[in-house]
Design an enzyme around this catalytic site. Sequence first.
Site, PDB file in Angstrom:
ATOM      1  N   ASN A  10     -26.779  10.312  17.204  1.00 30.45           N
ATOM      2  CA  ASN A  10     -25.573  10.795  16.526  1.00 30.45           C
ATOM      3  C   ASN A  10     -24.389  10.062  17.144  1.00 30.45           C
ATOM      4  O   ASN A  10     -23.954  10.391  18.243  1.00 30.45           O
ATOM      5  CB  ASN A  10     -25.446  12.309  16.701  1.00 30.45           C
ATOM      6  CG  ASN A  10     -24.184  12.875  16.070  1.00 30.45           C
ATOM      7  OD1 ASN A  10     -23.400  12.154  15.461  1.00 30.45           O
ATOM      8  ND2 ASN A  10     -23.978  14.168  16.226  1.00 30.45           N
ATOM      9  N   LYS A  17     -24.572  10.788  21.030  1.00 30.72           N
ATOM     10  CA  LYS A  17     -25.433  11.901  21.428  1.00 30.72           C
ATOM     11  C   LYS A  17     -26.856  11.513  21.030  1.00 30.72           C
ATOM     12  O   LYS A  17     -27.081  11.041  19.910  1.00 30.72           O
ATOM     13  CB  LYS A  17     -25.002  13.179  20.712  1.00 30.72           C
ATOM     14  CG  LYS A  17     -25.736  14.431  21.162  1.00 30.72           C
ATOM     15  CD  LYS A  17     -25.221  15.653  20.409  1.00 30.72           C
ATOM     16  CE  LYS A  17     -25.957  16.915  20.832  1.00 30.72           C
ATOM     17  NZ  LYS A  17     -25.523  18.102  20.043  1.00 30.72           N
ATOM     18  N   ARG A  87     -27.943  10.470  12.400  1.00 31.79           N
ATOM     19  CA  ARG A  87     -27.045  11.359  11.672  1.00 31.79           C
ATOM     20  C   ARG A  87     -25.961  10.507  11.013  1.00 31.79           C
ATOM     21  O   ARG A  87     -25.326   9.675  11.651  1.00 31.79           O
ATOM     22  CB  ARG A  87     -26.386  12.352  12.622  1.00 31.79           C
ATOM     23  CG  ARG A  87     -25.442  13.299  11.886  1.00 31.79           C
ATOM     24  CD  ARG A  87     -24.473  13.987  12.819  1.00 31.79           C
ATOM     25  NE  ARG A  87     -23.589  14.879  12.082  1.00 31.79           N
ATOM     26  CZ  ARG A  87     -22.394  15.248  12.512  1.00 31.79           C
ATOM     27  NH1 ARG A  87     -21.934  14.797  13.663  1.00 31.79           N
ATOM     28  NH2 ARG A  87     -21.649  16.066  11.801  1.00 31.79           N
ATOM     29  N   ASP A 144     -25.109  14.585   6.443  1.00 29.90           N
ATOM     30  CA  ASP A 144     -24.542  15.939   6.492  1.00 29.90           C
ATOM     31  C   ASP A 144     -24.291  16.502   5.101  1.00 29.90           C
ATOM     32  O   ASP A 144     -24.360  17.708   4.883  1.00 29.90           O
ATOM     33  CB  ASP A 144     -23.195  15.912   7.231  1.00 29.90           C
ATOM     34  CG  ASP A 144     -23.355  16.028   8.736  1.00 29.90           C
ATOM     35  OD1 ASP A 144     -24.463  15.755   9.224  1.00 29.90           O
ATOM     36  OD2 ASP A 144     -22.372  16.386   9.407  1.00 29.90           O
ATOM     37  N   HIS A 204     -22.413  28.745  10.027  1.00 25.43           N
ATOM     38  CA  HIS A 204     -22.538  27.795  11.139  1.00 25.43           C
ATOM     39  C   HIS A 204     -21.197  27.778  11.861  1.00 25.43           C
ATOM     40  O   HIS A 204     -20.196  27.312  11.321  1.00 25.43           O
ATOM     41  CB  HIS A 204     -22.886  26.396  10.623  1.00 25.43           C
ATOM     42  CG  HIS A 204     -22.913  25.354  11.707  1.00 25.43           C
ATOM     43  ND1 HIS A 204     -24.086  24.831  12.201  1.00 25.43           N
ATOM     44  CD2 HIS A 204     -21.912  24.741  12.397  1.00 25.43           C
ATOM     45  CE1 HIS A 204     -23.806  23.945  13.151  1.00 25.43           C
ATOM     46  NE2 HIS A 204     -22.481  23.880  13.282  1.00 25.43           N
ATOM     47  N   GLY A 206     -19.248  26.670  15.238  1.00 25.46           N
ATOM     48  CA  GLY A 206     -19.109  25.940  16.492  1.00 25.46           C
ATOM     49  C   GLY A 206     -17.661  25.513  16.610  1.00 25.46           C
ATOM     50  O   GLY A 206     -16.763  26.253  16.232  1.00 25.46           O
ATOM     51  N   GLY A 208     -16.628  23.073  14.860  1.00 26.44           N
ATOM     52  CA  GLY A 208     -16.498  23.024  13.410  1.00 26.44           C
ATOM     53  C   GLY A 208     -17.259  24.199  12.824  1.00 26.44           C
ATOM     54  O   GLY A 208     -18.297  24.593  13.359  1.00 26.44           O
ATOM     55  N   GLU A 330     -24.362  31.813  17.587  1.00 27.80           N
ATOM     56  CA  GLU A 330     -25.546  32.164  18.380  1.00 27.80           C
ATOM     57  C   GLU A 330     -25.213  32.965  19.632  1.00 27.80           C
ATOM     58  O   GLU A 330     -26.084  33.655  20.167  1.00 27.80           O
ATOM     59  CB  GLU A 330     -26.285  30.885  18.799  1.00 27.80           C
ATOM     60  CG  GLU A 330     -26.882  30.109  17.645  1.00 27.80           C
ATOM     61  CD  GLU A 330     -27.336  28.717  18.065  1.00 27.80           C
ATOM     62  OE1 GLU A 330     -27.688  28.545  19.254  1.00 27.80           O
ATOM     63  OE2 GLU A 330     -27.315  27.798  17.223  1.00 27.80           O
ATOM     64  N   ASN A 331     -23.972  32.877  20.098  1.00 28.57           N
ATOM     65  CA  ASN A 331     -23.655  33.430  21.421  1.00 28.57           C
ATOM     66  C   ASN A 331     -22.590  34.511  21.458  1.00 28.57           C
ATOM     67  O   ASN A 331     -22.499  35.232  22.452  1.00 28.57           O
ATOM     68  CB  ASN A 331     -23.235  32.289  22.358  1.00 28.57           C
ATOM     69  CG  ASN A 331     -24.385  31.357  22.678  1.00 28.57           C
ATOM     70  OD1 ASN A 331     -25.358  31.757  23.296  1.00 28.57           O
ATOM     71  ND2 ASN A 331     -24.291  30.123  22.215  1.00 28.57           N
TER      72      ASN A 331
END
Length: 395
Positions: A10, A17, A87, A144, A204, A206, A208, A330-331
């Site tokens: 990515n 990444k 990606r 994406d 989703h 994050g 973003g 998620e957190n």
Amino acid sequence: MSARNILVINCGSSSIKFALVNEAQATFPLQGLAECIGSPEAVIHFESAAGKESVKVPNADHQAALAQILPRVEDAAGGHLDGIGHRVVHGGEKFFASTLLNDETLAGIEANIQLAPLHNPANLSGIHAAINLFPELPQVGVFDTAFHQTMPEHAYRYAVPDVLYKDHGVRRYGFHGTSHRYVSKRAAELAGVPVDNSSWLVAHLGNGCSTCAVVNGESRDTSMGLTPLEGLVMGTRSGDVDPSLHNFLHKTLGWDLAKIDNMLNKESGLKGLSGLSNDMRTLAEARQAGHPGAVLAFEVFCYRLAKSLAAMSCALPQLDGLVFTGGIGENSSAVRERTLEHLKLFGFKLDAEANARCTRGVAGEIQAQGSPRVMVVPTNEERQIALDTLALLDA
């Protein structure tokens, strides 16, 4: 046949990444991040079961950084790498699925640079570098935007003159498609619901953020649009604002388009509202301490998220569940709880213990008895890119 290894890349404008994905292993044998590429501070961080290591690579470009990364990847793969998955942020209307990269598909990615002037050139830098270093390996582009190409026209068109769409591609494309695809499929598997007969709301969240309505494994609507700026409040992005804001700021403050664009993309969102940080973890601590900006940012974030999820429900024939994913999704049990408090008409109720338990990679259902299903499902875009790459190798 031995388990195959795929390198997932990515590339950003100044970062790479990467992750080595083995199809038979749940964890990545090797992963890492090259950052500050092109500068004297360029460095590559490696992480494996053996530990973490950082290697300085002053002034390395994408190809020089990858030249440092790839030998370690080959070593971690036991000398056998089967393919590379890249990606790619924007596939426009040309790419509705992942594709093998060749001269024709690379030209298609280049043709979409005007739609993603920051991201697609960086993605291409990584692709060209990888092809130069490994010309014999099959390489795959995973977009994406591709997952959202199943949106109906009434969901993706803007109410602007037709010529802007036909001649310039002005429409809603959506992003985070690889994550929404992976998470909705994984949610169906965990819930024991057939993917081809299921309907999900996915958030989703994050740095973003986007929501998506997924029906029978296909995207029917999503909150991001022509660019990733549309939709939810994000880390530093404003999300939806009045389109006349540009004109107002230009007339009132004399700002030019570049300054307004920078403000909306890099100085707004949680950072702008709080005056403190774009990181929800920092804001959670400050909110507990009563910081007014952190309280406001949290409340606006959750309300706008709930509002978007309610809007996405228009695209669903039924609701099999609401799924939270991404670093915040998620957190942050607090974000999940506050968001659902705004969705009373849906009858959502959380099991407080289950909600608190589902953090740090723990997946599961978090609804109370009698409530529609609510799930936390960790995303894994790297694995989805690897799966797409393997599928094309098998085709």
